[in-house]
Structures are given as C-alpha cells and as structure tokens.
Scaffold this motif. Structure first.
Motif, mmCIF file in Angstrom:
data_model
loop_
_atom_site.group_PDB
_atom_site.id
_atom_site.type_symbol
_atom_site.label_atom_id
_atom_site.label_comp_id
_atom_site.label_asym_id
_atom_site.label_seq_id
_atom_site.Cartn_x
_atom_site.Cartn_y
_atom_site.Cartn_z
ATOM 1 N N GLU A 82 1.424 -9.981 4.080
ATOM 2 C CA GLU A 82 0.878 -8.896 4.128
ATOM 3 C C GLU A 82 0.846 -7.724 5.448
ATOM 4 O O GLU A 82 1.542 -6.164 4.768
ATOM 5 C CB GLU A 82 -0.641 -9.695 4.316
ATOM 6 N N THR A 83 1.679 -8.036 6.246
ATOM 7 C CA THR A 83 2.257 -7.403 7.848
ATOM 8 C C THR A 83 2.782 -6.493 7.114
ATOM 9 O O THR A 83 2.942 -4.955 6.433
ATOM 10 C CB THR A 83 2.216 -7.883 8.730
ATOM 11 N N GLY A 85 3.902 -5.377 3.843
ATOM 12 C CA GLY A 85 3.949 -5.226 2.244
ATOM 13 C C GLY A 85 4.623 -5.467 1.654
ATOM 14 O O GLY A 85 5.335 -5.351 0.803
ATOM 15 N N THR A 86 4.743 -6.952 1.954
ATOM 16 C CA THR A 86 6.350 -7.642 1.128
ATOM 17 C C THR A 86 6.023 -9.246 -0.240
ATOM 18 O O THR A 86 5.699 -9.603 1.114
ATOM 19 C CB THR A 86 7.607 -7.613 1.767
ATOM 20 N N ARG A 101 4.807 -2.636 -1.246
ATOM 21 C CA ARG A 101 3.447 -1.408 -0.866
ATOM 22 C C ARG A 101 4.529 0.094 -0.843
ATOM 23 O O ARG A 101 3.531 0.604 -1.561
ATOM 24 C CB ARG A 101 3.113 -2.361 0.453
ATOM 25 N N ASP A 102 5.287 -0.153 -0.366
ATOM 26 C CA ASP A 102 6.418 0.826 0.199
ATOM 27 C C ASP A 102 6.859 1.132 -1.487
ATOM 28 O O ASP A 102 6.964 2.892 -1.402
ATOM 29 C CB ASP A 102 8.055 0.713 0.449
ATOM 30 N N ALA A 113 -3.096 -0.428 0.325
ATOM 31 C CA ALA A 113 -3.181 -1.910 0.782
ATOM 32 C C ALA A 113 -2.404 -2.966 -0.123
ATOM 33 O O ALA A 113 -2.324 -2.614 -1.291
ATOM 34 C CB ALA A 113 -4.565 -1.791 0.605
ATOM 35 N N PHE A 114 -2.009 -3.836 0.560
ATOM 36 C CA PHE A 114 -1.521 -4.614 -0.201
ATOM 37 C C PHE A 114 -1.509 -6.401 0.357
ATOM 38 O O PHE A 114 -2.571 -6.672 1.697
ATOM 39 C CB PHE A 114 0.574 -4.612 0.028
ATOM 40 N N ALA A 341 -5.445 -6.929 4.850
ATOM 41 C CA ALA A 341 -5.063 -6.167 4.144
ATOM 42 C C ALA A 341 -3.992 -5.562 5.125
ATOM 43 O O ALA A 341 -4.163 -5.539 6.466
ATOM 44 C CB ALA A 341 -6.271 -4.985 3.953
ATOM 45 N N SER A 342 -3.317 -4.482 5.366
ATOM 46 C CA SER A 342 -1.811 -4.074 6.221
ATOM 47 C C SER A 342 -2.004 -2.568 6.294
ATOM 48 O O SER A 342 -2.648 -1.395 5.898
ATOM 49 C CB SER A 342 -0.218 -4.078 5.553
#
Length: 342
Positions: A82-83, A85-86, A101-102, A113-114, A341-342
């Motif tokens: 989560e940090t 975003g993967t 996320r990206d 937010a992921f 959320a990250s």
C-alpha cells in the motif's frame, strides 16, 4: 440524474470476476456506477487496460455533469504494497509488481489512494456498516475466496508485509485438498463459495452449481447438499475460533456472497463457534451491511481521506476544494483515519 456535488471521487474495486467502479459524492451517494468483467484469461495487460478505461469513463461522466472528480480510490486483491502503491502479486489478475497507483494517476491526472480490497471493505464496515461502535472486530468476506480484515481502533491492520488477514490460507484440514496457494487443507478449499460448488459437483456428478444453489438444495433437504454445507460451516467455525483465540475481537462481521444465506449460515456458525470456544464467551457474529459494495465504498473512503490530508497539508490550491468538501458530517466522517491509504 441530478446535479453532482463538488468534491466527487472515483472508486474502483478490482476483483477476479468483475471490476466495480463508481463516482461517489461527498455525502456517500453513488452517482454513477460501472461494472465490467475482468476476464483475466486475456492477460494482466488487458485487465489493466479495462481498469483504466472504466476509470476514464467514470471521470468523463462526472465532468459532463459539471463536477469533475478530485481524487481516485483503487483497491485490489492479492499481495499489495500500500505504501508503494503496487500490486506485488495477484495471481487471479495475472499481475506481478504492477505500480497500479502510478498507472491510474498518470492516466487520469488525479491523486490516487491505493489499498487492499478486503481491508477497504473492513474500513467501510467500520465507519458505515456493521462494525460501527466496535473498537475491535474482524471483517470476513466469504466468497470465491476467504480473507479477513483485522480492524483495531477503526483502522484495518496490514501487518509487517502487507498480508495480514489471509484467513483463507489457514490450514483447517491438514493433508486435504490442494489450495491455489500451494498448501493443502486451507480454509478456502472447504468453506469458500467456489469450494462448496466444487465439492457438491464432485459428490453428485452433476454440473457445477453455485454455492447459493447448493444452499437452496440443503434447505430443501438434499442429503449431499446438507453434508457439503455442514462441512463448510464447520471449517469456517474452526477458522474463526483460531482467529478469536489469537485476536480476541469484540465481533466478527461476515460478508461476501455466502452471507446472503442469512440465518442459515450465521445461526449454525454461531453455535459451532461457541462450541469451539468453551473457555470464553464468543464474539458477536453479525452480517455485513454493505455486501458486494463494501470494497468500492472503502475505495471511496480512501480517496476522501487522501483529499482531506492533501488539503490539510496545503498540497492542493485553496480554490481546488471548497471548504464544504472536507466532510464534517454524513458518511464520510472521521477523515483522519487513513485506513491503509498511501
């Protein structure tokens, strides 16, 4: 549909069977929704294209209505970071080390937010559902697979490696059926909806029936269906008893497709759980309130939290969000809890 209020967010819940998307207003109202089949057999790249296409369509719908989205919440299954975003590994989606996320942020030009789909569902139940008022509960969606969100102080816990809550891979029948994870006798191989369907077909030689059909047959007294259903309840009780002994939750919230069986699941499950916890009073066993929409609603909450944090930190220009877009009431309260959320 009427006017869409400013401060909308896009929510995306990516599942192995379907992708659920929505435009969600500040008060929690779902203003637009989309569902698209995931069809993972096409490959991970095609699945990603479907996700991005669904997100873009929802963003365009919101813009046409006069209030463009301000942020996106995306939740996915499997092993996630989560940090970063993967999605580290989601076998059912054919995704490995995908910076989801990206990719979504680049595609839409919005903050994203992921989170993990089950933990997002736990967040939704914590704030808006069956977990309200409980400082400690476990959210257990039982569907194609089985997982759990361990919620403490209103926040789902991710664990040291982001895989807390993999209840479906707790071994309850050593030496049993091979699980997709590589183990044998995991809870998912006995108590999930897919396991119920699979076992009934194997014992009867009949074409596959869904778990709901097996449940209906069990209710009607079909011996094989009764046996399969009872085995699933017993295995789930074993898993929940272990969870209770370790975590001591105040309540357990049962969600997912199997929860639609209502009292036919919760009543025998509660009895079996109490029998296994003779040393203590069992936790309350309750049905989830948001069903299949929990993950999508949780994604919207993550997006709202991200907006509130960025606005508070001054990362958004003052004119980007009117003061009313930081929720002070209604469903999107408690924005200070990021919930993964990250």
């Amino acid at each position: 549909m009427g006017h869409i209020a400013a401060g909308n967010v896009i929510a995306l819940d990516i599942g192995g069977t379907e992708i659920k998307g929505a435009v969600v207003a500040e008060d929690g109202t779902v203003l637009r929704s989309e569902r698209r089949p995931t069809r993972p057999a096409r490959g991970g790249g095609a699945v990603l294209d479907t996700v991005l296409g669904c997100a873009a369509e929802l963003a365009e719908l919101a813009r046409r209505a006069g209030a463009p989205p301000r942020a996106v919440g995306v939740v996915a299954p499997g092993l996630v970071d989560e940090t970063a975003g993967t999605v580290v590994k989601a076998v059912n989606l054919d995704w490995h080390d995908l910076p989801i996320r990206d990719r979504v942020a680049e595609h839409l030009g919005l903050p994203v937010a992921f989170g993990h789909d089950v933990r997002a569902g736990g967040l939704a139940e914590a704030r808006l559902g069956a977990g309200r008022g409980s400082d400690s509960f476990v959210f257990v969606p039982v569907g194609t697979g089985i997982a759990a969100a361990v919620v403490t102080g209103g926040r789902p816990q991710s664990g040291a490696r982001g895989i807390a809550g993999e209840l479906g891979h707790l071994v309850v029948r050593p030496g049993g059926e091979r699980c997709a994870c590589g183990g044998r006798g995991c809870l998912e191989t006995v108590a999930s909806a897919s396991a119920i369907s699979r076992r009934h077909a194997r014992l009867t030689g009949a074409p596959d029936l869904g778990a709901e059909d097996v449940h209906r047959r069990a209710t009607a007294g079909e011996p094989v269906a009764v046996e399969v259903w009872a085995e699933a309840v017993a295995a789930l009780a074993d898993g929940l008893a272990a969870t209770t002994a370790l975590l001591d939750p105040e309540r357990i919230v049962i969600g997912g497709g199997l929860a639609r069986a209502g009292a036919d699941l919760l009543a025998p499950l509660g009895t079996a759980l109490a029998e296994r916890l003779a040393f203590r009073t069992p936790p309350r066993l309750v049905a989830a309130e948001h069903g299949r929409s929990a993950g999508c609603l949780g994604a919207a909450l993550l997006a709202r939290d991200l907006l509130a944090r960025e606005l508070s930190a001054g990362d958004l220009p003052a004119g980007d969000l009117p003061a009313g877009d930081v929720p002070t009431g209604g469903p999107f309260v408690h924005v200070s809890s990021p919930g993964g959320a990250s």
